[in-house]
Design a protein around this motif. Structure first.
Motif, PDB file in Angstrom:
ATOM      1  N   LEU A 230       9.401   8.484  67.197  1.00 44.99           N
ATOM      2  CA  LEU A 230       8.298   9.060  67.970  1.00 44.99           C
ATOM      3  C   LEU A 230       7.088   9.304  67.081  1.00 44.99           C
ATOM      4  O   LEU A 230       5.953   8.972  67.431  1.00 44.99           O
ATOM      5  CB  LEU A 230       8.759  10.364  68.627  1.00 44.99           C
ATOM      6  CG  LEU A 230       9.805  10.183  69.722  1.00 44.99           C
ATOM      7  CD1 LEU A 230      10.302  11.527  70.199  1.00 44.99           C
ATOM      8  CD2 LEU A 230       9.216   9.407  70.882  1.00 44.99           C
ATOM      9  N   VAL A 231       7.339   9.867  65.893  1.00 43.38           N
ATOM     10  CA  VAL A 231       6.218  10.194  65.014  1.00 43.38           C
ATOM     11  C   VAL A 231       5.543   8.922  64.510  1.00 43.38           C
ATOM     12  O   VAL A 231       4.317   8.859  64.396  1.00 43.38           O
ATOM     13  CB  VAL A 231       6.702  11.084  63.850  1.00 43.38           C
ATOM     14  CG1 VAL A 231       5.635  11.184  62.785  1.00 43.38           C
ATOM     15  CG2 VAL A 231       7.043  12.459  64.358  1.00 43.38           C
ATOM     16  N   GLN A 232       6.333   7.884  64.255  1.00 44.72           N
ATOM     17  CA  GLN A 232       5.711   6.650  63.771  1.00 44.72           C
ATOM     18  C   GLN A 232       4.879   5.995  64.866  1.00 44.72           C
ATOM     19  O   GLN A 232       3.803   5.452  64.593  1.00 44.72           O
ATOM     20  CB  GLN A 232       6.768   5.694  63.248  1.00 44.72           C
ATOM     21  CG  GLN A 232       7.360   6.211  61.948  1.00 44.72           C
ATOM     22  CD  GLN A 232       8.150   5.166  61.219  1.00 44.72           C
ATOM     23  OE1 GLN A 232       8.435   4.115  61.747  1.00 44.72           O
ATOM     24  NE2 GLN A 232       8.527   5.462  59.998  1.00 44.72           N
ATOM     25  N   LEU A 233       5.366   6.090  66.106  1.00 47.61           N
ATOM     26  CA  LEU A 233       4.563   5.567  67.214  1.00 47.61           C
ATOM     27  C   LEU A 233       3.244   6.313  67.296  1.00 47.61           C
ATOM     28  O   LEU A 233       2.166   5.729  67.428  1.00 47.61           O
ATOM     29  CB  LEU A 233       5.347   5.692  68.528  1.00 47.61           C
ATOM     30  CG  LEU A 233       4.602   5.270  69.788  1.00 47.61           C
ATOM     31  CD1 LEU A 233       4.241   3.816  69.717  1.00 47.61           C
ATOM     32  CD2 LEU A 233       5.449   5.538  71.024  1.00 47.61           C
ATOM     33  N   TYR A 234       3.334   7.628  67.163  1.00 47.00           N
ATOM     34  CA  TYR A 234       2.148   8.481  67.175  1.00 47.00           C
ATOM     35  C   TYR A 234       1.208   8.087  66.038  1.00 47.00           C
ATOM     36  O   TYR A 234       0.000   7.974  66.215  1.00 47.00           O
ATOM     37  CB  TYR A 234       2.634   9.918  67.018  1.00 47.00           C
ATOM     38  CG  TYR A 234       1.590  10.992  66.973  1.00 47.00           C
ATOM     39  CD1 TYR A 234       1.206  11.670  68.128  1.00 47.00           C
ATOM     40  CD2 TYR A 234       1.020  11.384  65.771  1.00 47.00           C
ATOM     41  CE1 TYR A 234       0.287  12.690  68.073  1.00 47.00           C
ATOM     42  CE2 TYR A 234       0.091  12.403  65.718  1.00 47.00           C
ATOM     43  CZ  TYR A 234      -0.273  13.057  66.870  1.00 47.00           C
ATOM     44  OH  TYR A 234      -1.184  14.064  66.821  1.00 47.00           O
ATOM     45  N   ALA A 235       1.816   7.828  64.871  1.00 47.52           N
ATOM     46  CA  ALA A 235       0.986   7.542  63.696  1.00 47.52           C
ATOM     47  C   ALA A 235       0.252   6.224  63.823  1.00 47.52           C
ATOM     48  O   ALA A 235      -0.819   6.050  63.242  1.00 47.52           O
ATOM     49  CB  ALA A 235       1.853   7.544  62.444  1.00 47.52           C
ATOM     50  N   THR A 236       0.798   5.265  64.590  1.00 49.79           N
ATOM     51  CA  THR A 236       0.089   3.989  64.710  1.00 49.79           C
ATOM     52  C   THR A 236      -1.306   4.219  65.291  1.00 49.79           C
ATOM     53  O   THR A 236      -2.225   3.478  64.983  1.00 49.79           O
ATOM     54  CB  THR A 236       0.840   3.005  65.619  1.00 49.79           C
ATOM     55  OG1 THR A 236       1.118   3.649  66.844  1.00 49.79           O
ATOM     56  CG2 THR A 236       2.111   2.514  64.964  1.00 49.79           C
ATOM     57  N   GLU A 237      -1.448   5.255  66.130  1.00 53.98           N
ATOM     58  CA  GLU A 237      -2.790   5.530  66.631  1.00 53.98           C
ATOM     59  C   GLU A 237      -3.536   6.500  65.732  1.00 53.98           C
ATOM     60  O   GLU A 237      -4.708   6.308  65.432  1.00 53.98           O
ATOM     61  CB  GLU A 237      -2.707   6.093  68.053  1.00 53.98           C
ATOM     62  CG  GLU A 237      -4.099   6.337  68.619  1.00 53.98           C
ATOM     63  CD  GLU A 237      -4.067   6.646  70.090  1.00 53.98           C
ATOM     64  OE1 GLU A 237      -3.026   6.427  70.716  1.00 53.98           O
ATOM     65  OE2 GLU A 237      -5.094   7.100  70.610  1.00 53.98           O
ATOM     66  N   TYR A 238      -2.803   7.528  65.290  1.00 53.86           N
ATOM     67  CA  TYR A 238      -3.450   8.572  64.487  1.00 53.86           C
ATOM     68  C   TYR A 238      -4.036   7.998  63.210  1.00 53.86           C
ATOM     69  O   TYR A 238      -5.123   8.371  62.788  1.00 53.86           O
ATOM     70  CB  TYR A 238      -2.420   9.659  64.164  1.00 53.86           C
ATOM     71  CG  TYR A 238      -3.004  10.865  63.490  1.00 53.86           C
ATOM     72  CD1 TYR A 238      -3.578  11.888  64.239  1.00 53.86           C
ATOM     73  CD2 TYR A 238      -2.983  10.990  62.106  1.00 53.86           C
ATOM     74  CE1 TYR A 238      -4.121  12.993  63.639  1.00 53.86           C
ATOM     75  CE2 TYR A 238      -3.534  12.101  61.496  1.00 53.86           C
ATOM     76  CZ  TYR A 238      -4.094  13.099  62.266  1.00 53.86           C
ATOM     77  OH  TYR A 238      -4.637  14.200  61.651  1.00 53.86           O
ATOM     78  N   MET A 239      -3.306   7.075  62.589  1.00 59.25           N
ATOM     79  CA  MET A 239      -3.753   6.539  61.307  1.00 59.25           C
ATOM     80  C   MET A 239      -4.540   5.244  61.489  1.00 59.25           C
ATOM     81  O   MET A 239      -4.786   4.538  60.523  1.00 59.25           O
ATOM     82  CB  MET A 239      -2.552   6.256  60.402  1.00 59.25           C
ATOM     83  CG  MET A 239      -1.666   7.436  60.110  1.00 59.25           C
ATOM     84  SD  MET A 239      -2.489   8.723  59.170  1.00 59.25           S
ATOM     85  CE  MET A 239      -2.611   7.940  57.569  1.00 59.25           C
ATOM     86  N   SER A 240      -4.926   4.913  62.734  1.00 57.93           N
ATOM     87  CA  SER A 240      -5.397   3.555  62.986  1.00 57.93           C
ATOM     88  C   SER A 240      -6.626   3.187  62.168  1.00 57.93           C
ATOM     89  O   SER A 240      -6.813   2.022  61.824  1.00 57.93           O
ATOM     90  CB  SER A 240      -5.682   3.370  64.469  1.00 57.93           C
ATOM     91  OG  SER A 240      -6.565   4.386  64.892  1.00 57.93           O
ATOM     92  N   ASP A 241      -7.482   4.165  61.811  1.00 55.73           N
ATOM     93  CA  ASP A 241      -8.651   3.757  61.035  1.00 55.73           C
ATOM     94  C   ASP A 241      -8.516   4.109  59.557  1.00 55.73           C
ATOM     95  O   ASP A 241      -9.511   4.217  58.852  1.00 55.73           O
ATOM     96  CB  ASP A 241      -9.933   4.348  61.629  1.00 55.73           C
ATOM     97  CG  ASP A 241      -9.774   5.820  61.940  1.00 55.73           C
ATOM     98  OD1 ASP A 241      -8.716   6.363  61.595  1.00 55.73           O
ATOM     99  OD2 ASP A 241     -10.695   6.416  62.525  1.00 55.73           O
ATOM    100  N   ASP A 242      -7.288   4.286  59.108  1.00 53.68           N
ATOM    101  CA  ASP A 242      -7.090   4.556  57.679  1.00 53.68           C
ATOM    102  C   ASP A 242      -6.999   3.232  56.932  1.00 53.68           C
ATOM    103  O   ASP A 242      -6.424   2.266  57.424  1.00 53.68           O
ATOM    104  CB  ASP A 242      -5.805   5.358  57.475  1.00 53.68           C
ATOM    105  CG  ASP A 242      -5.771   6.014  56.116  1.00 53.68           C
ATOM    106  OD1 ASP A 242      -6.060   7.217  56.055  1.00 53.68           O
ATOM    107  OD2 ASP A 242      -5.470   5.322  55.133  1.00 53.68           O
ATOM    108  N   SER A 243      -7.560   3.206  55.725  1.00 56.93           N
ATOM    109  CA  SER A 243      -7.583   1.932  55.000  1.00 56.93           C
ATOM    110  C   SER A 243      -6.237   1.613  54.372  1.00 56.93           C
ATOM    111  O   SER A 243      -5.957   0.470  54.039  1.00 56.93           O
ATOM    112  CB  SER A 243      -8.674   1.967  53.939  1.00 56.93           C
ATOM    113  OG  SER A 243      -8.480   3.089  53.114  1.00 56.93           O
TER     114      SER A 243
END
Lengths: 653, 167, 102
Positions: free
Chosen positions: A100-113
């Motif tokens: 669940l957290v990794q799914l969340y992170a795909t959006e949360y971190m989407s603009d991280d380099s």
């Protein structure tokens, strides 16, 4: 399934290897690999759980030896995995929350380099944590233990270009080393005394070899407790967790609330047979857990940074688990671990969603009025806060906390004072969790919502919210004498040593008291953070009169109710304050003591002790530093002269 | 055989002495190699042919070649020879010399009073026997040595590489 | 005849070790210091072999091989350090490198 459950930790580790050693991949592929491996691990874990549950409630575990790690005279640790109800629960939590957290992170971190690096670390963490909970011997467990510590370090300092993040990561790493050193010493002690490091064999052997209160048992458990205290951020090693919030929010949700910090609880639960042999250590656990719980709850009251509030809250809830472990109720502790993983991960995801929407705003006082703009996040926050506070019957937190309180009261090593402390903590918990809800989602708007979370963030929150409401029923039993389904499951892995009777009436009393404490805390939060500002603003405020008036009206009404319910315990108020200056007394008697206690704790009084120690060491280092000329030849001359002196002593004597 | 021993022992001592007082690095290195070869001969006389071979291959060969490489890389010219000559005054020498004398005195005292007797003597211990013992009781030592060598390689690589960004 | 051989080898090892010690302490050139360390290690190995020969056992040679391994692992690291120092401070003088002074 039982023949190849070794694939569960292997799959995320393969994901880690692909992400690390592979070339730089496009984001979609990185997400695919990370999510795919996690989901596969979760699926495998679920099928393992189904297989295990099909066998019914038999106290058996399954060992799978993969290969012999090394073979030295008498010391042959294997790479072997062991699964029983306890590890299975942990595996379900890790893989479930992990996906669940990794799914969340795909959006949360989407603009991280550094997208790929982030998911590589996350996969490594999931793999290491699974190794930790599935390990068959202490050495492999230690490998996983250090592995998650490493990932924690890497992820706290993920944005390493900011010096403060690096320092926070280093602090977490160093503080954890203290506990880990204790653990190594403890493992050496167990090996020299019992001749093996296989966990089940150690437990059997210890029960045969040591009597209750044996000094070796106390020493070994005290050292293991040291390790658990470090990992689970209990007093006096709790200082790292609030700073660990420097990492990305999904990291806080997965590592610093749901899984890694509970490794200490897992370790003690896993070796609870050893701890049962050492009553002194158990008392220490109770004391540490209770103090930590109250301390962290009061600290959480005044924090402004939303993530720090939840960090202190995590420390406090871990304190509850330690309390349960200390009174010998390991199954209950694991149940609270389970529910806590759901609702605390949810709350962190909520905090992340708020930061995501408000352009990295973390200050609670700069939020407010977000209920309309982010309705989904609002309801998720309400569910999370309710579950954390343990609002009765509808939330998971209620069931687990209720049982901890029951055990704290009824178990031979518990008592009334422990129950009182637990209830006080419960009230404080409700107070600070709803403070967050009221300050962030009600009142005036202080910042604008720049973007709203998409489905990849809302779906994990929705699932966790449903779990935070639902899983409590697993630990519910209609009759107090019968253990609940979850506890019976835990008993297959951790047999209860001294069963004690609990009557329906006692269980009912506790349920009533626990609900009372939670509701009282929520009510106080409502009074303090919803009504109070409105009263203040009414003095000179002219705009938005309608809203304020409504607040005022409701507030006065509540103050009347409150006067009759709270006045009696605070009789002082009745004598010194008239009705019209009720507010003043309210301010002086309820708000100030809270704020005062919490204020003392704001900088974490223990931090200062450590600061003093640092300066002492620094001073002596400067003094000793004069001897350090930096010249190699000078050092070696001194060294040689010393060695020759010693040799001469040996020759002549 | 006794003659051979004392001959090579004196060669070893003399070569090492020359090494210690040499001011040119390459000369010192050559003296050191001579000393190692002389010691290899002594090892042979002591019945340790395998160790003698290793002495020549690894000490006189590999390790000294490394030093030669480094000296070549550093371009130590005549200036450094002068420098060395100037530095080697008595003030530098007396401290270490006293310490070394104490050391020799201690060893001599032990030998004189320790009663090292001579009932058993150098029986040739061949490579086969050494190998059996090495991979038998001492296998843990071999493992540890391999662990030691790995950081040795990595450390040398890390320290030796030229940093890309500036000097 | 072998008795004095062993004893004298021990004395030889002691003398060589003392030379290495002098070189290590007296020389200021880092390269000389490292070579002196090699002399000392070698002398210690010689002593081990003499002791092993005294009892006719292979253990002495084993110890010699461990010392050899140690030297082989130590020299590259030390020389890499020398190269780095020379690259940064442009000197091989051990007394000039006092960056670690307290």
């Amino acid at each position: 399934m039982l023949d190849w459950f070794w694939t569960i930790p292997a799959v995320p580790l393969v994901g880690f290897l692909i992400l690390t050693l592979g070339p730089s991949l496009p984001r979609a592929m990185v997400s695919g690999i990370a999510l795919g491996t996690s989901a596969l691990a979760a699926g495998l874990a679920a099928s393992l759980a189904v297989t295990l549950l099909h066998q019914g409630f038999h106290p058996v575990g399954h060992t799978q030896a993969l290969w012999t790690w090394m073979d030295l005279a008498g010391f042959t640790p294997r790479i072997a995995l062991y699964v029983d109800a306890l590890s299975m629960t942990m595996v379900m939590i890790i893989t479930g929350v992990g996906v669940l957290v990794q799914l969340y992170a795909t959006e949360y971190m989407s603009d991280d380099s550094d997208y790929q690096r982030f998911f590589a670390y996350m996969s490594l963490f999931v793999g290491a944590m699974l190794v930790l909970v599935l390990a068959d011997n202490f050495l492999l467990l230690f490998l996983g233990w250090e592995g998650v510590g490493l990932c924690s370090y890497l992820l706290i300092g993920f944005w390493y270009r900011d010096l403060l993040n690096g320092l926070a990561a280093r602090k977490a790493f160093i503080v954890n080393r203290i506990g880990d050193t204790a653990m190594i010493v403890g493992l050496c002690l167990l090996f020299t005394e019992l001749g093996t490091l296989e966990i089940q064999a150690v437990l059997r052997q210890a029960a045969l070899q040591w009597t209750i209160g044996h000094p070796m048992a106390i020493a070994a458990t005290a050292l293991l407790l040291g390790a658990a205290v470090g990992k689970s951020a209990q007093i006096p090693l709790q200082v790292w967790l609030p700073d660990a919030m420097a990492g990305p929010t999904p990291v806080s949700a997965l590592i610093h609330s749901a899984t890694m910090v509970t490794a200490g609880v897992y370790l003690i639960a896993r070796t609870h047979t050893l701890f049962a042999l050492a009553p002194a250590t158990q008392t220490a656990i109770v004391v540490i857990g209770t103090t930590t719980m109250l301390f962290a709850a009061s600290s959480a009251l005044v924090q402004r940074d939303i993530k720090r509030i939840f960090a202190y809250s995590t420390i406090s809830q871990l304190g509850y688990m330690f309390m349960a472990l200390g009174v010998g109720a390991a199954g209950t502790a694991i149940f609270h671990l389970f529910t806590h993983a759901c609702f605390k991960a949810l709350l962190f995801l909520v905090a992340g969603a708020l930061m995501f929407s408000l352009h990295h705003e973390k200050d609670l006082l700069n939020m407010g009025g977000l209920r309309r703009d982010l309705p989904f996040v609002f309801w998720a926050a309400v569910i999370g806060a309710a579950s954390l506070s343990g609002l009765p019957f509808i939330t998971a937190g209620f069931f687990s906390k209720d049982q901890i309180l029951l055990q704290a009261w009824r178990s031979p090593s518990g008592g009334l004072w422990l129950l009182t402390a637990g209830l006080l903590g419960s009230m404080l918990t409700a107070l600070y969790s709803f403070r967050v809800v009221f300050l962030a989602f009600f009142g005036d708007k202080h910042s604008e919502v720049t973007r709203s979370p998409g489905w990849r963030m809302t779906v994990p929150m929705g699932v966790l919210a449903a779990l935070s409401l639902g899983v409590g029923w697993l630990g519910w039993s209609a009759r107090a004498e019968e253990p609940s389904w979850f506890l019976r499951l835990m008993d297959t892995a951790m047999p209860v040593h001294q069963p004690y009777l609990v009557t329906d009436a006692q269980a009912g009393t506790i349920a009533l008291l626990a609900s009372g404490a939670a509701l009282l805390g929520t009510g106080l939060a409502y009074l303090m953070y919803m009504q109070r500002p409105a009263v203040l603003e009414s003095v000179g405020e002219t705009e938005a009169v309608q809203t304020i008036r409504r607040f005022l009206l409701r507030g006065w009404g509540f103050n009347w109710v409150y006067r009759w319910t709270i006045q009696k315990p605070f009789g002082y108020l009745a004598r010194t304050a008239k009705v019209d200056i009720l507010d003043q007394g309210y301010e002086r008697l309820i708000m100030r003591p809270f704020l005062w206690i919490a204020d003392i704790n704001r900088d974490d009084a223990l931090d200062r002790v450590y600061g003093g120690l640092t300066r002492l060491v620094e001073q002596s280092a400067v003094t000793a530093g004069r001897l350090q000329t930096g010249q190699v030849r000078w050092y070696s001359t001194v060294l040689v002269a010393g060695a020759l002196g010693l040799a001469g002593f040996a020759v002549l004597s | 055989m006794t003659v051979l021993f004392y001959l090579s022992a004196s060669v070893a001592v003399l070569a090492t002495l020359l090494f210690v007082v040499a001011s040119n690095t390459v000369h010192a290195l050559l003296n050191l190699i001579v000393s190692f070869v002389a010691i290899a001969l002594i090892l042979l006389l002591l019945g340790a042919p395998f160790a003698a071979a290793l002495e020549i291959i690894i000490y006189a060969g590999a390790i000294m070649v490394l030093f030669v490489f480094v000296i070549m890389m550093l371009h130590m010219g005549p200036t450094s020879v002068d420098q060395e000559r100037r530095r080697l005054g008595f003030r530098i020498w007396w401290g270490p010399a006293v310490l070394a004398l104490i050391l020799v005195a201690e060893v001599g005292f032990l030998i004189v009073t320790g009663g090292v007797t001579a009932e058993s003597g150098p029986r040739p211990v061949g490579p086969k026997e050494v190998g059996l013992v090495l991979l038998g009781p001492y296998v843990l030592g071999v493992e540890l040595a391999s662990i030691l060598l790995l950081p040795g390689i990595l450390g040398a690589y890390y320290l030796g590489r030229r940093r890309r960004e500036g000097p | 005849m072998s008795g004095p051989l062993v004893v004298h080898t021990m004395m030889l090892a002691g003398i060589l070790f003392a030379f290495g010690l002098i070189g290590f302490l007296a020389r200021r050139n880092v390269l000389f210091m490292l070579m002196s360390v090699e002399v000392m290690l070698n002398a210690a190995g010689l002593g081990f072999i003499a002791a092993g020969a005294r009892w006719g056992q292979a253990d002495g040679q084993i110890m010699f091989m461990f010392i050899l391994t140690l030297a082989a692992a130590e020299v590259p690291v030390a020389l890499a350090l020398v190269l780095q120092v020379h690259r940064r401070i442009r000197t091989l003088d051990a007394d000039a490198v006092t960056l670690m002074a307290g």
